[in-house]
Design a protein around this motif. Structure first.
Motif, PDB file in Angstrom:
ATOM      1  N   VAL A 766       0.840  -1.204   0.000  1.00 50.96           N
ATOM      2  CA  VAL A 766       0.000   0.000   0.000  1.00 50.96           C
ATOM      3  C   VAL A 766       0.869   1.245   0.000  1.00 50.96           C
ATOM      4  N   ARG A 767       1.922   1.246   0.781  1.00 53.17           N
ATOM      5  CA  ARG A 767       2.782   2.438   0.853  1.00 53.17           C
ATOM      6  C   ARG A 767       3.459   2.724  -0.485  1.00 53.17           C
ATOM      7  N   CYS A 768       3.866   1.675  -1.167  1.00 50.55           N
ATOM      8  CA  CYS A 768       4.492   1.892  -2.474  1.00 50.55           C
ATOM      9  C   CYS A 768       3.482   2.427  -3.488  1.00 50.55           C
ATOM     10  N   LEU A 769       2.265   1.913  -3.470  1.00 49.91           N
ATOM     11  CA  LEU A 769       1.232   2.440  -4.360  1.00 49.91           C
ATOM     12  C   LEU A 769       0.928   3.900  -4.035  1.00 49.91           C
ATOM     13  N   LEU A 770       0.899   4.224  -2.745  1.00 58.13           N
ATOM     14  CA  LEU A 770       0.693   5.620  -2.333  1.00 58.13           C
ATOM     15  C   LEU A 770       1.850   6.491  -2.830  1.00 58.13           C
ATOM     16  N   ALA A 771       3.072   5.999  -2.679  1.00 56.36           N
ATOM     17  CA  ALA A 771       4.228   6.769  -3.137  1.00 56.36           C
ATOM     18  C   ALA A 771       4.176   6.998  -4.643  1.00 56.36           C
ATOM     19  N   HIS A 772       3.720   5.993  -5.402  1.00 57.46           N
ATOM     20  CA  HIS A 772       3.552   6.180  -6.846  1.00 57.46           C
ATOM     21  C   HIS A 772       2.581   7.332  -7.107  1.00 57.46           C
ATOM     22  N   GLY A 773       1.436   7.324  -6.386  1.00 60.88           N
ATOM     23  CA  GLY A 773       0.466   8.388  -6.598  1.00 60.88           C
ATOM     24  C   GLY A 773       1.004   9.752  -6.244  1.00 60.88           C
ATOM     25  N   LEU A 774       1.861   9.835  -5.247  1.00 58.69           N
ATOM     26  CA  LEU A 774       2.427  11.122  -4.841  1.00 58.69           C
ATOM     27  C   LEU A 774       3.501  11.615  -5.802  1.00 58.69           C
ATOM     28  N   HIS A 775       4.188  10.669  -6.457  1.00 58.81           N
ATOM     29  CA  HIS A 775       5.285  11.058  -7.340  1.00 58.81           C
ATOM     30  C   HIS A 775       4.877  11.116  -8.814  1.00 58.81           C
ATOM     31  N   ALA A 776       3.691  10.580  -9.131  1.00 58.65           N
ATOM     32  CA  ALA A 776       3.259  10.616 -10.534  1.00 58.65           C
ATOM     33  C   ALA A 776       3.008  12.070 -10.955  1.00 58.65           C
ATOM     34  N   GLY A 777       3.344  12.367 -12.191  1.00 58.35           N
ATOM     35  CA  GLY A 777       3.257  13.750 -12.642  1.00 58.35           C
ATOM     36  C   GLY A 777       1.860  14.198 -13.036  1.00 58.35           C
ATOM     37  N   ARG A 779      -2.653  13.382 -13.306  1.00 53.43           N
ATOM     38  CA  ARG A 779      -3.791  12.743 -12.668  1.00 53.43           C
ATOM     39  C   ARG A 779      -4.083  11.367 -13.245  1.00 53.43           C
ATOM     40  N   ASP A 780      -3.996  11.227 -14.565  1.00 55.89           N
ATOM     41  CA  ASP A 780      -4.351   9.962 -15.196  1.00 55.89           C
ATOM     42  C   ASP A 780      -3.448   8.819 -14.739  1.00 55.89           C
ATOM     43  N   ARG A 781      -2.188   9.123 -14.429  1.00 52.95           N
ATOM     44  CA  ARG A 781      -1.280   8.075 -13.944  1.00 52.95           C
ATOM     45  C   ARG A 781      -1.463   7.824 -12.455  1.00 52.95           C
ATOM     46  N   ALA A 782      -1.803   8.866 -11.705  1.00 49.00           N
ATOM     47  CA  ALA A 782      -1.832   8.742 -10.251  1.00 49.00           C
ATOM     48  C   ALA A 782      -3.126   8.103  -9.738  1.00 49.00           C
ATOM     49  N   VAL A 783      -4.276   8.533 -10.255  1.00 44.55           N
ATOM     50  CA  VAL A 783      -5.552   8.140  -9.658  1.00 44.55           C
ATOM     51  C   VAL A 783      -5.798   6.634  -9.707  1.00 44.55           C
ATOM     52  N   PRO A 784      -5.595   5.943 -10.829  1.00 47.54           N
ATOM     53  CA  PRO A 784      -5.858   4.493 -10.810  1.00 47.54           C
ATOM     54  C   PRO A 784      -5.031   3.753  -9.763  1.00 47.54           C
ATOM     55  N   VAL A 785      -3.769   4.155  -9.623  1.00 46.95           N
ATOM     56  CA  VAL A 785      -2.914   3.479  -8.633  1.00 46.95           C
ATOM     57  C   VAL A 785      -3.379   3.815  -7.221  1.00 46.95           C
ATOM     58  N   LEU A 786      -3.750   5.056  -6.982  1.00 51.75           N
ATOM     59  CA  LEU A 786      -4.242   5.435  -5.664  1.00 51.75           C
ATOM     60  C   LEU A 786      -5.551   4.730  -5.327  1.00 51.75           C
ATOM     61  N   LEU A 787      -6.422   4.542  -6.326  1.00 51.85           N
ATOM     62  CA  LEU A 787      -7.660   3.805  -6.070  1.00 51.85           C
ATOM     63  C   LEU A 787      -7.372   2.355  -5.695  1.00 51.85           C
ATOM     64  N   ALA A 788      -6.360   1.766  -6.348  1.00 52.07           N
ATOM     65  CA  ALA A 788      -5.965   0.401  -5.975  1.00 52.07           C
ATOM     66  C   ALA A 788      -5.422   0.377  -4.550  1.00 52.07           C
ATOM     67  N   LEU A 809      -5.925  11.353  -2.968  1.00 53.15           N
ATOM     68  CA  LEU A 809      -6.983  11.379  -3.986  1.00 53.15           C
ATOM     69  C   LEU A 809      -7.654  12.747  -4.043  1.00 53.15           C
ATOM     70  N   ARG A 810      -7.826  13.376  -2.879  1.00 50.57           N
ATOM     71  CA  ARG A 810      -8.462  14.696  -2.882  1.00 50.57           C
ATOM     72  C   ARG A 810      -7.623  15.733  -3.631  1.00 50.57           C
ATOM     73  N   ARG A 811      -6.316  15.537  -3.654  1.00 50.93           N
ATOM     74  CA  ARG A 811      -5.474  16.468  -4.421  1.00 50.93           C
ATOM     75  C   ARG A 811      -5.771  16.381  -5.917  1.00 50.93           C
ATOM     76  N   HIS A 812      -6.322  15.221  -6.316  1.00 49.77           N
ATOM     77  CA  HIS A 812      -6.690  15.040  -7.723  1.00 49.77           C
ATOM     78  C   HIS A 812      -8.191  15.170  -7.909  1.00 49.77           C
ATOM     79  N   ALA A 813      -8.863  15.869  -6.995  1.00 54.38           N
ATOM     80  CA  ALA A 813     -10.296  16.162  -7.075  1.00 54.38           C
ATOM     81  C   ALA A 813     -11.155  14.910  -6.975  1.00 54.38           C
ATOM     82  N   VAL A 814     -10.642  13.860  -6.346  1.00 57.79           N
ATOM     83  CA  VAL A 814     -11.449  12.671  -6.054  1.00 57.79           C
ATOM     84  C   VAL A 814     -11.774  12.754  -4.578  1.00 57.79           C
TER      85      VAL A 814
END
Length: 893
Positions: A766-777, A779-788, A809-814
């Motif tokens: 979970v932490r690695c998926l969260l880190a991906h979402g934080l480092h992705a440039g 929204r389209d790359r970050a949100v699917p991983v954050l939802l997972a 997710l809220r940073r990406h308007a989810v």
């Protein structure tokens, strides 16, 4: 004619004192007599008072007094407050009836009432409502008791407090009492409210001695007065239960058992096996010669003559009452009873009774003889260590060197190294020296272990020299691993390859395992098997423990947990408590860190409960530290940050063997709690780098803490931890990939690391998926991983990580709706709050602590915490306060 009273209504046992008052009120809808019975301190007076409070009409309350039990009609005079005719029961009954009329007559302490009062009660009850409280046991004329039974509409025993209610009472009396002490108070009190209060106050005072005797404690005095109404065989049987400290077969306790059963002071249970419990010697009994009851049946219609008929065990309803009964004996009576019990119980208990009776030589002889035929290693160790303890005053027995050496060897095999170190000294020769060195090594003192074996010469017995070299090799391995590698060739040259000595062979395998030489797993497993075949239980268990630790250190948590579980079962069969708890704690740690990767779920709540239970017991330090780490990690991940902090604060600051593990959990809990400065504090110098997995996790936590401190999702702090190729955790691929991703800041690197963590530790995935979402440039790359990550964290109960994912997710308007029922953006819902969850969170918002919430809602504190965690998870809250605030939004809406 009235029917004889039957068993108490279900409401009596289900509703406590309140249910008893309701049942009595129902029976008194018309004129009649209700008798409330129970032992000392059970709450009879409280039940009688509750009955009076609930009655709508005049209440006339009186009762007997011990010092005035011979005054005619005294109990009735106190109730109606007029002078009564005391020469004729019929006139007395009429005088009372004319005063009470349609009201309620309450008489407390009927056991102190005079015969005239007892004789008048049936006639009074024919026209008035009468409720009386009768303590058991009692001395009352049999014919008058029989008349009361015939007249009674109900003969109701006061139910004991349920364990949850008793625990709540103990916490009200002593709010600062630790859970383990509360549980002990509840166990000793046995549901007797007065005993709960007395024992809780005594425990809160910090005294280590048992509760005060009858001359010093009011409660104990009341118990003693009640026990004085028992015949001698019953008092002896009750005192025996107090000295035994456990249930005993009815046949062992003798004829007094019937009186105790009739008085409600003991209960009888039948073991499923049908065997005589506890191994007590069949056919033996405690009956004192010529002891016969000179009293009537002391209770609610029981047949005292049948006390020993039937099988099964007899247990005191309140162990505290049994302790008081034992305390009433003078020193000579106590010694005599101990001697009689020693001839009736198994040797393991008999030795303690002989020692308590002052017969140290007989206790020593029995302990050493019984140790030779003991059926388990744990029992053998206990007997031999007890024999060695008899060297201390007042016994003053001379303990043979061979017994001390055997005791040390048995204690080590049972996992009691500190006890082993205490019974042997260097003056006993080379064999004792190596045993003491082994014990000190197992206890976490390698320097003292090396000093202990230093006097052993090279020309000593080959087995002693091999044991000496084992201690030296393992001391080097624990302090300077490189030195152990240098020493290993000389050891092999002296003792051969593989060494014939099982313990030394295991030490050689340990050095190779530390270097991760090819086939190290087989080396450890084969060393354990060889030691077991040779009968070296210590070497076999130590090799198994090293295998568990090494597997866990490399991230092979499933294998480590499985191996630890098998070893724990084997130790349990041999009553090797020290080793068993060590393996159990290690299995719980692996389970807590791993989660359930195959099903993508978290660990069950019972894992946290079992880990918490282990930390509350008297455990070997290493086992306690593993259990503490497991419980604290589960609590922190579940959002119970305050309990996690308290648990970690109570742990030793730098325990041997588990220092790095606890250090990481402290840092991780601080990071989860939003305290990155504490997560990156300087490590304790003595902890070292530690096992690869835990050392790597500490580096990962340092990266997260530095990331949070930087204050920006896209900002990389730079040197937050060692580079992937430099850190001690680099031998674990998932750790290496995670650290490499932190070094590069590439989002895809975290995705690769998450795949590697799958099957190892769900929380790190979970932490690695969260880190991906934080480092992705974007929204389209970050949100699917954050939802997972959100879905996985929610399924696993990772409350704090779930909150962090949702903030990302809220940073990406989810966005989530405040009730957790669905998004205001794009993601799926997480379930509505249940009615109970809303109740609990509403009380949290009012500032109520967990224990008070549990009391108000009639549920356990553990259930309250479960509802709070569920609410936090559904609301995406990081703390219970935040969850309560969001719940108020839901309730207001």
């Amino acid at each position: 004619m009235r029917q004889a009273p039957g068993p108490p209504p279900a409401a009596v046992t289900a509703g406590g004192v309140g249910g008893l008052a309701e049942a009595a009120s129902a029976l008194l809808a018309a004129p009649g007599l209700v008798v409330l019975t129970g032992g000392p301190g059970c709450g009879r007076s409280a039940a009688l008072s509750a009955l009076g409070d609930a009655f709508r009409g005049p209440v006339h309350a009186g009762g007997g007094l011990a010092m005035l039990r011979t005054v005619p009609a005294f109990a009735l005079t106190r109730a109606v407050r007029v002078r009564l005719p005391v020469h004729d029961p019929a006139l007395l009954a009429e005088a009372v009836r004319s005063r009470v009329r349609s009201g309620l007559l309450l008489l407390d302490d009927l056991q102190w009432a005079d015969p005239l009062t007892l004789a008048a009660l049936p006639a009074i009850a024919a026209h008035c409502r009468v409720a009386v409280a009768l303590r058991t046991p009692y001395r009352l004329p049999g014919d008058l008791v029989a008349a009361l039974r015939r007249a009674a509409a109900g003969w109701l025993p006061v139910p004991a407090l349920e364990p949850a209610a008793a625990a709540d009472l103990a916490r009200r009396v002593a709010p600062a009492l630790a859970p383990a002490r509360v549980a002990e108070v509840v166990r000793r009190a046995g549901g007797v409210p007065l005993a709960v209060r007395a024992l809780a106050r005594h425990a809160a005072s910090g005294a280590d001695s048992p509760a005060a005797g009858p001359d010093e404690d009011q409660v104990a005095y009341a118990v003693a007065v009640a026990l004085a109404d028992l015949p001698r065989p019953a008092r002896t049987a009750m005192a025996a239960l107090g000295l035994l400290g456990r249930p005993a077969p009815a046949a062992l306790l003798g004829a007094g058992t019937g009186e105790l059963l009739a008085a409600g002071l003991v209960t009888r249970t039948v073991p499923p096996s049908g065997d005589v419990p506890g191994g007590d010697r069949a056919g033996a009994a405690l009956d004192a010669p010529g002891a016969a009851s000179s009293f009537g049946s002391a209770a609610a219609g029981g047949d005292a003559s049948g006390g020993t008929s039937g099988g099964g065990e007899v247990a005191p309803v309140s162990p505290y009452v049994a302790e008081v009964a034992a305390g009433l004996l003078d020193s000579a009576q106590r010694a005599a009873l101990h001697r009689r019990l020693a001839g009736l119980v198994p040797p393991r208990e008999a030795v303690r009774h002989l020692a308590a009776a002052g017969d140290g030589p007989a206790a020593y002889a029995l302990a050493t003889a019984a140790a030779r035929t003991a059926t388990s290693g744990g029992e053998r160790a206990e007997l031999l260590l007890f024999a060695c303890d008899l060297a201390q005053p007042p016994a003053g027995v001379v303990v043979e060197p061979a017994v001390r050496i055997a005791a040390a060897r048995a204690a080590l095999a049972a996992g009691r190294p500190r006890a082993a170190a205490q019974v042997v000294t260097a003056t006993l020769g080379g064999q004792a020296a190596v045993l003491r060195g082994e014990a000190l090594l197992q206890a976490g003192d390698p320097a003292a272990a090396r000093d202990a074996v230093a006097p052993v010469p090279d020309d000593a017995d080959p087995a002693v020299v091999a044991a000496r070299d084992r201690v030296r090799l393992l001391t080097d391995l624990g302090t300077t691993p490189a030195g152990a590698a240098v020493t290993l060739p000389a050891v092999i040259a002296r003792h051969g390859e593989p060494p014939a000595h099982p313990g030394l062979r295991a030490a050689v395998a340990a050095v190779r395992a530390a270097r991760r030489e090819p086939g190290w797993e087989y080396g450890l497993a084969s060393a354990a098997a060889a030691a077991a075949t040779a009968g070296d239980v210590l070497a076999a268990r130590w090799s198994g423990w090293l295998l568990v630790e090494t597997l866990a250190a490399d991230g092979r948590l499933a294998e480590a947990a499985h191996t630890a579980g098998q070893a724990a079962d084997a130790c349990a069969a041999d009553l090797a408590y020290g080793w068993q708890t060590r393996f159990l704690a290690a299995r719980l740690w692996c389970t807590a860190l791993r989660g359930d990767p195959e099903r993508g779920t978290g660990v069950p709540d019972d894992v946290l409960r079992r880990a918490g239970d282990l930390t509350d017991r008297t455990l070997p330090p290493l086992a306690r530290d593993y259990a503490t780490a497991a419980a604290a990690l589960l609590e922190a991940d579940g959002g119970l940050l305050a309990p996690a902090r308290a648990r970690l604060a109570a742990a030793a600051p730098d325990p041997p063997g588990a220092g790095v593990l606890l250090d990481w959990v402290r840092r991780e809990a601080a990071w989860l709690d939003g305290r990155p400065d504490q997560a990156t504090a300087e490590p304790v110098a003595a902890t070292g780098s530690g096992p690869p997995l835990v050392a790597g996790l500490r580096d990962i936590t340092a990266h997260w803490a530095a990331h949070d401190a930087a204050g920006s999702a896209g900002a990389h702090p730079g040197a937050a931890g060692p580079a992937a190729e430099d850190g001690p955790g680099s031998v674990v691929p998932a750790v290496r990939e995670t650290l490499a991703a932190w070094s590069s800041g590439a989002a895809d690197g975290f995705t690769r690391a998450a795949r590697l963590w799958r099957g190892i530790a769900v929380r790190e995935e979970v932490r690695c998926l969260l880190a991906h979402g934080l480092h992705a440039g974007d929204r389209d790359r970050a949100v699917p991983v954050l939802l997972a990550a959100e879905s996985l964290a929610e399924r696993c109960g990772l409350v704090v990580l779930l909150g962090r994912v949702r903030r990302a997710l809220r940073r990406h308007a989810v966005r989530r709706g405040p009730s957790g029922t669905g998004p205001s953006g794009t993601a799926g819902g997480s379930g509505e709050l249940t009615g109970r969850e809303r109740q609990v969170l509403r009380l949290v918002a009012r500032g109520e602590p967990t224990r008070r919430i549990a009391g108000q809602l009639g549920i356990s504190a553990e259930t309250v915490e479960t509802h709070i965690r569920a609410g936090m998870r559904k609301l995406g809250a990081r703390t219970r306060t935040e969850a309560a605030a969001r719940a108020l939004e839901v309730l207001a809406g």
